[in-house]
Design a protein around this motif. Structure first.
Motif, PDB file in Angstrom:
ATOM      1  N   LEU A  61       0.731  -1.317  -0.103  1.00 44.34           N
ATOM      2  CA  LEU A  61      -0.046   0.010  -0.152  1.00 44.34           C
ATOM      3  C   LEU A  61       0.912   1.196  -0.019  1.00 44.34           C
ATOM      4  O   LEU A  61       0.656   2.180  -1.048  1.00 44.34           O
ATOM      5  N   VAL A  62       1.669   1.278   1.023  1.00 43.48           N
ATOM      6  CA  VAL A  62       2.805   2.431   0.984  1.00 43.48           C
ATOM      7  C   VAL A  62       3.538   2.443  -0.211  1.00 43.48           C
ATOM      8  O   VAL A  62       3.633   3.655  -0.823  1.00 43.48           O
ATOM      9  N   LEU A  63       4.131   1.540  -0.857  1.00 39.94           N
ATOM     10  CA  LEU A  63       4.683   1.355  -2.102  1.00 39.94           C
ATOM     11  C   LEU A  63       3.899   2.142  -2.985  1.00 39.94           C
ATOM     12  O   LEU A  63       4.364   2.950  -4.037  1.00 39.94           O
ATOM     13  N   SER A  64       2.525   1.629  -3.143  1.00 38.62           N
ATOM     14  CA  SER A  64       1.768   2.129  -4.131  1.00 38.62           C
ATOM     15  C   SER A  64       1.492   3.639  -4.134  1.00 38.62           C
ATOM     16  O   SER A  64       1.384   4.476  -5.030  1.00 38.62           O
ATOM     17  N   ALA A  65       1.286   4.019  -2.742  1.00 38.06           N
ATOM     18  CA  ALA A  65       0.798   5.487  -2.575  1.00 38.06           C
ATOM     19  C   ALA A  65       2.145   6.275  -2.967  1.00 38.06           C
ATOM     20  O   ALA A  65       1.866   7.410  -3.638  1.00 38.06           O
ATOM     21  N   ALA A  66       3.398   5.798  -2.647  1.00 39.91           N
ATOM     22  CA  ALA A  66       4.481   6.681  -3.203  1.00 39.91           C
ATOM     23  C   ALA A  66       4.550   6.684  -4.414  1.00 39.91           C
ATOM     24  O   ALA A  66       4.907   7.810  -5.187  1.00 39.91           O
ATOM     25  N   SER A  67       3.929   5.643  -5.413  1.00 39.17           N
ATOM     26  CA  SER A  67       4.091   5.625  -6.875  1.00 39.17           C
ATOM     27  C   SER A  67       3.160   6.871  -7.133  1.00 39.17           C
ATOM     28  O   SER A  67       3.500   7.627  -7.915  1.00 39.17           O
ATOM     29  N   GLY A  68       2.222   7.036  -6.597  1.00 38.09           N
ATOM     30  CA  GLY A  68       1.100   8.101  -6.851  1.00 38.09           C
ATOM     31  C   GLY A  68       1.380   9.489  -6.329  1.00 38.09           C
ATOM     32  O   GLY A  68       1.058  10.598  -7.058  1.00 38.09           O
TER      33      GLY A  68
END
Length: 143
Positions: A61-68
């Protein structure tokens, strides 16, 4: 970060994103979307018995949010090329605010009007702690 053509970057160049606060809704929505209902993320009572003493956000989740939080400019970015050596080094709790810091480490000219930019990526929270580290590779158009 990825809003300039390949030829416009330099080794050592740094970039810092805006912040984003991780919420309980993020965790519930991510669990529902991914199917990852692991108790450390979703069960308050179980999480109290762990070394973290509270629920933590899914690493993905955190990695995905960082991508955003990154900038992927259409017409400049050809494709996401991959990630290497990704590590989840510290927990992200509900209410933590994350941001991304990147440093250009390598540039590989592909010889076809594109190049692969490799950057060290660190996702940090408001305390300054790094919660995720790794390298990201993006295929960019040249001028």
């Amino acid at each position: 970060m990825f809003k300039k053509y390949f030829d416009d970057y330099e080794i050592g160049e740094r970039w810092h994103s805006k912040g984003r606060t991780v919420t309980e809704a993020d965790i519930v929505n991510f669990a529902g979307f991914s199917g990852d209902w692991y108790s450390l993320h979703t069960d308050v009572e179980y999480a109290k018995t762990t070394p973290f003493k509270q629920r933590i956000a899914h690493g993905m989740l955190v990695l995905s949010a960082a991508s955003g939080l990154q900038i992927f400019e259409p017409g400049i970015v050809v494709a996401f090329y991959g990630m290497d050596q990704v590590r989840f080094t510290n927990p992200t709790f509900i209410g933590d605010t994350i941001h991304v810091e990147m440093t250009v480490e390598e540039m590989q000219d592909k010889g076809n009007g594109t190049g692969v930019l490799t950057a060290k990526q660190e996702v940090k929270k408001q305390t300054g702690e790094t919660v995720i580290t790794g390298t990201i590779k993006v295929l960019l158009n040249k001028r």
